[in-house]
Design an enzyme around this catalytic site. Structure first.
Site, PDB file in Angstrom:
ATOM      1  CD  GLU A 253      -2.264  -1.041   3.008  1.00  0.00           C
ATOM      2  OE1 GLU A 253      -2.131   0.024   3.649  1.00  0.00           O
ATOM      3  OE2 GLU A 253      -2.872  -2.018   3.442  1.00  0.00           O
TER       4      GLU A 253
ATOM      5  CG  ASP B 222      -2.051   7.212   8.809  1.00  0.00           C
ATOM      6  OD1 ASP B 222      -2.052   5.978   8.809  1.00  0.00           O
ATOM      7  OD2 ASP B 222      -2.428   7.898   7.845  1.00  0.00           O
TER       8      ASP B 222
END
Length: 274
Positions: free
Chosen positions: A57, A68
């Site tokens: 990815e 994140d």
């Protein structure tokens, strides 16, 4: 081989099926584009694939990456300060795919794609040899336009499910997705964790009752022992922050590339459940 205008959803599916046929989980690696530089990021993707990752990815750096943790936010900041553009993300996909023949996805928040234009983004991602997109913040009920264009270009649409997702909601999400389902193993943000808990196992079990798509688990895996734990119950093990951390901490890029290739090899051994 894919034609210039057809994405590599089929390559992603066959890669995941091959791992299953070998009685193992697939190793899915995440790295942001443009980190530490565009060229360095391309080399990092090649390094994790050389080490044994099955799928990569490529993150599209974003100024407000809600899913994140601190490590990936730091890398995204470096990439954004370096001026990374969507064209650089697509170049990363193209060069990694052409060099390795592996399925390469883009992980991105919705806003940059929406601004760029869905039709343009899907066409260019397919032309680059991309396998699809992971869209962590795109609500399924608002995804029709994206899915129409992704399907037209043979690109996977990977949605994220979480332990908080109710069963009926899981079914809605998995019915709309393709390629695989991204199961976020913990509530909260990405990063490395000491243990990958029972929440992940339960989420995979619940998700599997709704779909035949492979279920890959991300958020928190950083070593071979954890990869082995997750490989016991998931179709794929997703590792991101641990790779990014090695590059952040390395004194120079060649050292960082050696380290990520080595970690990928360790993790690839882990997902084989030996």
């Amino acid at each position: 081989m894919s034609t210039a205008h057809t994405g590599n959803l089929d390559l992603l599916s066959t890669t995941l099926a091959k791992a299953r046929s070998e009685d193992r989980a697939a190793l899915v690696a995440y790295l942001p584009a443009g980190f530490p530089t565009v060229d360095g990021g391309i080399d990092a993707v090649k390094a994790v694939l050389a080490g044994g990752a099955d799928v990569v990815e490529v993150g599209l750096p974003h100024s407000d990456p809600v899913l994140d943790g601190a490590i990936i936010q730091t890398a995204d900041d470096i990439a954004l300060r370096g001026g990374v553009k969507i064209a650089d993300v697509l170049r990363t996909v193209r060069e990694a795919y052409e060099a390795t023949g592996a399925p390469i996805l883009v992980m991105t928040y919705w806003n940059p794609v929406d601004r760029y234009g869905v039709e343009r983004f899907t066409a260019e991602l397919a032309a680059a040899g991309g396998a699809g997109c992971i869209l962590p913040d795109l609500p399924v009920q608002e995804s029709a336009l994206w899915r129409e264009h992704a399907a037209k270009h043979n690109l996977a649409t990977v949605f994220v499910v979480a332990p908080s997702s109710q069963d009926a909601r899981l079914a809605t999400i998995t019915a709309a997705g393709s390629g695989f389902v991204y199961a976020a193993s913990l509530m909260g943000v990405t990063g490395t964790r000491e243990s990958v808990g029972t929440e992940a196992r339960d989420l995979v079990r619940r998700t599997r009752t709704t779909t035949d798509l492979p279920v890959c688990v991300g958020l928190g895996v950083s070593n071979a022992r954890q990869a082995r734990q997750v490989a016991e119950f998931a179709d794929g093990v997703i590792v991101g922050s641990a790779f990014v951390k090695l590059i952040l901490e390395a004194p120079d890029l060649p050292t960082g590339l050696t380290a990520v290739q080595s970690l990928a090899a360790d993790l690839a051994a882990g997902v084989r459940r030996t």
